[in-house]
Enzyme design. Structure first.
Site, PDB file in Angstrom:
ATOM      1  N   SER A 106       9.113  35.744 -21.997  1.00  0.00           N
ATOM      2  CA  SER A 106      10.221  34.791 -22.042  1.00  0.00           C
ATOM      3  C   SER A 106       9.676  33.490 -22.624  1.00  0.00           C
ATOM      4  O   SER A 106       9.017  33.498 -23.655  1.00  0.00           O
ATOM      5  CB  SER A 106      10.814  34.601 -20.643  1.00  0.00           C
ATOM      6  OG  SER A 106      11.847  33.648 -20.648  1.00  0.00           O
ATOM      7  N   LYS A 119      16.261  33.581 -23.320  1.00  0.00           N
ATOM      8  CA  LYS A 119      15.059  33.612 -22.491  1.00  0.00           C
ATOM      9  C   LYS A 119      15.398  33.601 -21.004  1.00  0.00           C
ATOM     10  O   LYS A 119      14.691  34.199 -20.195  1.00  0.00           O
ATOM     11  CB  LYS A 119      14.135  32.451 -22.863  1.00  0.00           C
ATOM     12  CG  LYS A 119      13.582  32.561 -24.287  1.00  0.00           C
ATOM     13  CD  LYS A 119      12.853  33.892 -24.513  1.00  0.00           C
ATOM     14  CE  LYS A 119      12.206  33.994 -25.867  1.00  0.00           C
ATOM     15  NZ  LYS A 119      11.450  35.253 -26.057  1.00  0.00           N
ATOM     16  N   TYR A 159      18.668  29.834 -27.741  1.00  0.00           N
ATOM     17  CA  TYR A 159      17.315  30.320 -27.465  1.00  0.00           C
ATOM     18  C   TYR A 159      17.071  30.361 -25.962  1.00  0.00           C
ATOM     19  O   TYR A 159      16.582  31.370 -25.421  1.00  0.00           O
ATOM     20  CB  TYR A 159      16.290  29.418 -28.146  1.00  0.00           C
ATOM     21  CG  TYR A 159      14.858  29.827 -27.887  1.00  0.00           C
ATOM     22  CD1 TYR A 159      14.355  31.018 -28.384  1.00  0.00           C
ATOM     23  CD2 TYR A 159      14.009  29.011 -27.143  1.00  0.00           C
ATOM     24  CE1 TYR A 159      13.043  31.397 -28.151  1.00  0.00           C
ATOM     25  CE2 TYR A 159      12.694  29.380 -26.907  1.00  0.00           C
ATOM     26  CZ  TYR A 159      12.212  30.577 -27.406  1.00  0.00           C
ATOM     27  OH  TYR A 159      10.915  30.951 -27.170  1.00  0.00           O
TER      28      TYR A 159
END
Length: 276
Positions: free
Chosen positions: A135, A153, A149
């Site tokens: 991650s 994650k 983004y």
């Protein structure tokens, strides 16, 4: 070597993935690794009897299935799965199109799910294995300008938490690794994507992107040391569910914990007011 492991790593032609491949081979482990561009992977990692380079796009579940089958056929089993393939994407939610957003999720999230689905039958059958999902500290505490983004994650963090509980009965372990900034090509144009339709009013987003892109090559993290840490992680009998990498990740995570704890306590009365 004693305790030699067989690793399967995605997105291994550059960045942390490549550092991990090189350090594993140097330590005497066996590695199968994937890249969308096989030549790049071979040129970067070299040739070895203990190394199986494979061309596969994580978005193609059939290709991933074939890659894992080739790995087990060649080496007899697979011990550690590393979901490393992914890329950064910058922009506010409003600025990024549906196509840009979905492509990011297809690689960063659904690509990892493709690998896990195809790896689990082998790991269940052998009653052992370790799945490591890469991650980011952005998956624990998000910054301005990286909403999508961070969303990808965060998804890996939540999925890994549940995955670890789901597969425990089979003797399979799962860890989510959250790196901070490492001195790789992550902030270079071939690894990070900035939305094509910026909106001028988002001045804070532009300022954040400018600051981050100027950091390339000056990040605090050493990718080889990150690789060594992950090798140590995979050797643990009882590995952690979370592993932060980098002092910046450590500091950001602790700042988030402090903010979260303070806010939860501040609104305790309002929170509990909804009970019968």
């Amino acid at each position: 070597m004693e305790n030699k492991q067989i690793w399967f790593i995605t997105g291994a032609s550059k960045g942390l993935g490549l550092s991990l491949v090189k350090n594993l081979l140097n330590a005497g482990h066996v590695v199968a690794a994937t890249s969308r561009k096989l030549d790049e992977l071979v040129n970067a990692a070299g040739v070895s009897d203990n190394f199986l380079p494979l061309q596969a796009d994580v978005k193609d579940e059939t290709a991933i299935a074939d890659a894992l089958k080739s790995t087990v056929e060649k080496f007899g089993r697979v011990d550690v799965i590393v979901n490393n393939a992914g890329y950064g994407i910058g922009g506010s939610v409003e600025e990024l199109s549906d196509a840009e957003t979905r492509d990011s999720f297809d690689v960063n999230v659904f690509g990892s799910l493709n690998v896990i689905r195809q790896a689990m039958p082998y790991l269940r059958a052998q009653r052992s294995g370790h799945i490591i999902n890469i991650s980011s500290i952005a998956g624990i505490t998000a910054n301005t300008g990286w909403a999508i983004y961070a969303a990808t994650k965060y998804a890996l963090v939540g999925m890994t938490e549940s995955l670890a509980a789901d597969v425990k009965e089979f003797g399979v372990k799962a860890t989510v690794v959250a790196p901070g900034g490492f001195r790789t090509n992550f902030l270079e144009p071939d690894s990070i994507y900035i939305g094509k339709n910026p909106i001028p009013e988002y001045t804070a987003v532009r300022a954040t992107h400018d600051r981050y892109l100027k950091m390339s090559g000056a990040q605090a993290g050493d990718p080889d040391k990150a690789a060594i840490a992950m090798i140590e992680l995979a050797a643990m009998e009882n590995p952690p569910l979370y592993l932060l990498l980098g002092s910046d990740a450590y500091n950001r995570a602790n700042e988030k914990l402090e903010r979260l704890s303070a806010e939860i306590k501040q609104y305790e009365t309002l929170t509990k007011s909804t009970d019968f």
